[in-house]
Motif scaffolding. Structure first.
Motif, PDB file in Angstrom:
ATOM      1  N   LYS A  22       0.813  -1.214   0.000  1.00 21.25           N
ATOM      2  CA  LYS A  22       0.000   0.000   0.000  1.00 21.25           C
ATOM      3  C   LYS A  22       0.850   1.268   0.000  1.00 21.25           C
ATOM      4  N   GLN A  23       2.119   1.134   0.373  1.00 23.81           N
ATOM      5  CA  GLN A  23       3.032   2.285   0.398  1.00 23.81           C
ATOM      6  C   GLN A  23       3.994   2.280  -0.794  1.00 23.81           C
ATOM      7  N   LYS A  24       3.608   1.652  -1.877  1.00 25.90           N
ATOM      8  CA  LYS A  24       4.489   1.569  -3.046  1.00 25.90           C
ATOM      9  C   LYS A  24       4.872   2.955  -3.554  1.00 25.90           C
ATOM     10  N   ASP A  25       3.905   3.882  -3.623  1.00 23.84           N
ATOM     11  CA  ASP A  25       4.198   5.242  -4.096  1.00 23.84           C
ATOM     12  C   ASP A  25       5.260   5.901  -3.218  1.00 23.84           C
ATOM     13  N   TYR A  26       5.153   5.665  -1.923  1.00 27.96           N
ATOM     14  CA  TYR A  26       6.121   6.230  -0.970  1.00 27.96           C
ATOM     15  C   TYR A  26       7.501   5.630  -1.205  1.00 27.96           C
ATOM     16  N   LEU A  27       7.566   4.323  -1.405  1.00 29.75           N
ATOM     17  CA  LEU A  27       8.858   3.693  -1.686  1.00 29.75           C
ATOM     18  C   LEU A  27       9.472   4.240  -2.970  1.00 29.75           C
ATOM     19  N   MET A  28       8.645   4.449  -4.001  1.00 32.83           N
ATOM     20  CA  MET A  28       9.173   4.963  -5.260  1.00 32.83           C
ATOM     21  C   MET A  28       9.655   6.404  -5.112  1.00 32.83           C
ATOM     22  N   GLY A  32      -1.011 -18.782   6.111  1.00 35.35           N
ATOM     23  CA  GLY A  32      -1.183 -19.246   4.744  1.00 35.35           C
ATOM     24  C   GLY A  32      -1.488 -18.163   3.741  1.00 35.35           C
ATOM     25  N   LYS A  33      -1.753 -16.960   4.207  1.00 33.30           N
ATOM     26  CA  LYS A  33      -2.049 -15.850   3.312  1.00 33.30           C
ATOM     27  C   LYS A  33      -0.759 -15.259   2.745  1.00 33.30           C
ATOM     28  N   THR A  34      -0.901 -14.585   1.609  1.00 29.91           N
ATOM     29  CA  THR A  34       0.254 -13.981   0.943  1.00 29.91           C
ATOM     30  C   THR A  34       0.327 -12.494   1.267  1.00 29.91           C
ATOM     31  N   SER A  35       1.522 -12.015   1.553  1.00 30.09           N
ATOM     32  CA  SER A  35       1.736 -10.579   1.747  1.00 30.09           C
ATOM     33  C   SER A  35       2.810 -10.109   0.781  1.00 30.09           C
ATOM     34  N   CYS A  36       2.683  -8.873   0.345  1.00 31.84           N
ATOM     35  CA  CYS A  36       3.624  -8.324  -0.631  1.00 31.84           C
ATOM     36  C   CYS A  36       4.205  -7.009  -0.131  1.00 31.84           C
ATOM     37  N   SER A  37       5.436  -6.754  -0.524  1.00 27.29           N
ATOM     38  CA  SER A  37       6.087  -5.487  -0.231  1.00 27.29           C
ATOM     39  C   SER A  37       7.010  -5.155  -1.390  1.00 27.29           C
ATOM     40  N   TYR A  38       7.600  -3.960  -1.325  1.00 29.91           N
ATOM     41  CA  TYR A  38       8.552  -3.529  -2.350  1.00 29.91           C
ATOM     42  C   TYR A  38       9.839  -3.093  -1.671  1.00 29.91           C
ATOM     43  N   ARG A  39      10.959  -3.397  -2.313  1.00 31.26           N
ATOM     44  CA  ARG A  39      12.256  -3.184  -1.668  1.00 31.26           C
ATOM     45  C   ARG A  39      13.297  -2.756  -2.689  1.00 31.26           C
ATOM     46  N   PHE A  40      14.207  -1.868  -2.255  1.00 27.25           N
ATOM     47  CA  PHE A  40      15.432  -1.621  -3.009  1.00 27.25           C
ATOM     48  C   PHE A  40      16.581  -1.506  -2.020  1.00 27.25           C
ATOM     49  N   VAL A  41      17.803  -1.610  -2.535  1.00 25.84           N
ATOM     50  CA  VAL A  41      18.985  -1.681  -1.670  1.00 25.84           C
ATOM     51  C   VAL A  41      20.041  -0.688  -2.151  1.00 25.84           C
ATOM     52  N   TYR A  45       6.858  18.403   3.781  1.00 25.85           N
ATOM     53  CA  TYR A  45       7.640  17.294   3.225  1.00 25.85           C
ATOM     54  C   TYR A  45       6.826  16.013   3.077  1.00 25.85           C
ATOM     55  N   ILE A  46       5.564  16.039   3.478  1.00 21.71           N
ATOM     56  CA  ILE A  46       4.724  14.855   3.358  1.00 21.71           C
ATOM     57  C   ILE A  46       4.281  14.695   1.910  1.00 21.71           C
ATOM     58  N   ILE A  47       4.547  13.535   1.314  1.00 19.43           N
ATOM     59  CA  ILE A  47       4.211  13.335  -0.093  1.00 19.43           C
ATOM     60  C   ILE A  47       2.707  13.075  -0.232  1.00 19.43           C
ATOM     61  N   PRO A  48       2.119  13.305  -1.424  1.00 19.82           N
ATOM     62  CA  PRO A  48       0.662  13.213  -1.593  1.00 19.82           C
ATOM     63  C   PRO A  48       0.039  11.908  -1.106  1.00 19.82           C
ATOM     64  N   SER A  49       0.670  10.771  -1.373  1.00 20.24           N
ATOM     65  CA  SER A  49       0.059   9.494  -1.004  1.00 20.24           C
ATOM     66  C   SER A  49       0.064   9.242   0.497  1.00 20.24           C
ATOM     67  N   MET A  50       0.768  10.092   1.269  1.00 15.53           N
ATOM     68  CA  MET A  50       0.854   9.892   2.713  1.00 15.53           C
ATOM     69  C   MET A  50       0.157  10.997   3.505  1.00 15.53           C
ATOM     70  N   THR A  51      -0.617  11.846   2.811  1.00 12.75           N
ATOM     71  CA  THR A  51      -1.267  12.954   3.515  1.00 12.75           C
ATOM     72  C   THR A  51      -2.351  12.493   4.488  1.00 12.75           C
ATOM     73  N   TYR A  52      -2.780  11.233   4.383  1.00 14.81           N
ATOM     74  CA  TYR A  52      -3.760  10.729   5.347  1.00 14.81           C
ATOM     75  C   TYR A  52      -3.200  10.686   6.760  1.00 14.81           C
ATOM     76  N   LYS A  53      -1.882  10.807   6.894  1.00 21.58           N
ATOM     77  CA  LYS A  53      -1.250  10.747   8.209  1.00 21.58           C
ATOM     78  C   LYS A  53      -1.171  12.100   8.918  1.00 21.58           C
ATOM     79  N   ILE A  54      -1.615  13.165   8.254  1.00 19.22           N
ATOM     80  CA  ILE A  54      -1.513  14.489   8.882  1.00 19.22           C
ATOM     81  C   ILE A  54      -2.890  15.111   9.044  1.00 19.22           C
ATOM     82  N   LEU A  55      -2.934  16.255   9.709  1.00 20.01           N
ATOM     83  CA  LEU A  55      -4.193  16.961   9.915  1.00 20.01           C
ATOM     84  C   LEU A  55      -4.352  18.078   8.905  1.00 20.01           C
TER      85      LEU A  55
END
Length: 219
Positions: free
Chosen positions: A46-52, A76-85, A195-205
């Motif tokens: 769900k935070q892919k935009d933030y990772l990018m 037994g359920k599948t979970s997904c994430s995105y990663r770079f190094v 500095y809060i990016i658009p996809s994360m504005t739900y975290k602020i007031l």
């Protein structure tokens, strides 16, 4: 504040001010440093935009481009994430920040903390509670680390914090979390808001209505 990191005498990596600030926030939050000096950045699906966004800002330091990671959970359920190094140039940070496998707060991180760093840390590990309290997950930090961090927030930005204990129902393990009450919450959010990016504005007031901004849905 630009820093030069070396792997060997003939190999070096230049990290600019903005990248240093982002990395400081990442290391306070979800980022981790391998023993050989590479930094891993990973976010949930769900935070892919933030990772990018992080990837674009840190692209000059990257060795492994973003990729999807799929895991099978115990239920037994599948979970997904995105990663770079990032490249293996951060061994000196690893030696200063880690005690075994545990991250510690010390001058290496403290000296890099700027408003952008706080915003990244909050986007990684922060949330709002009933529009009256900011909670920052600090579950893995020692009491000394939390003390240093609280002192720095109070001294540099005048933000006073408290420690809230949270018990994990399954394991009964008690975690310590940093909280910012309503008196200082507005000041904290005003500092990080630019500095809060658009996809994360739900975290602020919302600065006018003081109501939570609804989460921007991924398209």
């Amino acid at each position: 504040m630009c820093q030069i990191f070396t792997a060997r005498k003939t190999q070096f990596l230049i990290v600019d001010d903005k990248q240093l600030e982002i990395l400081a926030g990442c290391l306070l939050g979800d980022g981790s440093i391998y023993k050989k000096g590479a930094i891993q950045i990973e976010q949930g699906e769900k935070q892919k935009d933030y990772l990018m966004w992080k990837y674009e800002e840190l692209k000059s330091l990257v060795s492994v481009n973003p990729r999807k990671i799929t895991r099978i959970r115990k239920d037994g359920k599948t979970s997904c994430s995105y990663r770079f190094v990032l490249k293996q140039y951060f061994r000196r940070w690893r030696k200063k920040i880690y005690r075994g496998s545990r991250k510690m707060i010390n001058s290496t991180i403290i000296n890099l903390l700027m408003p952008l760093s706080l915003a990244v840390w909050y986007m990684d590990d922060g949330c709002l509670r009933s529009n009256s309290q900011v909670i920052l997950c600090t579950d893995s930090y020692s009491k000394n680390s939390l003390k240093m961090l609280r002192q720095h927030l109070a001294r540099k930005w005048g933000i006073k914090t408290k420690i809230k204990l949270k018990k994990e129902p399954k394991t009964q393990k008690v975690y310590e979390r940093l909280t910012i009450g309503s008196v200082y919450m507005v000041k904290f959010l005003d500092i990080i808001r630019p500095y809060i990016i658009p996809s994360m504005t739900y975290k602020i007031l919302d600065p006018v209505t003081t109501r939570s901004i609804r989460r921007v849905r991924n398209r």
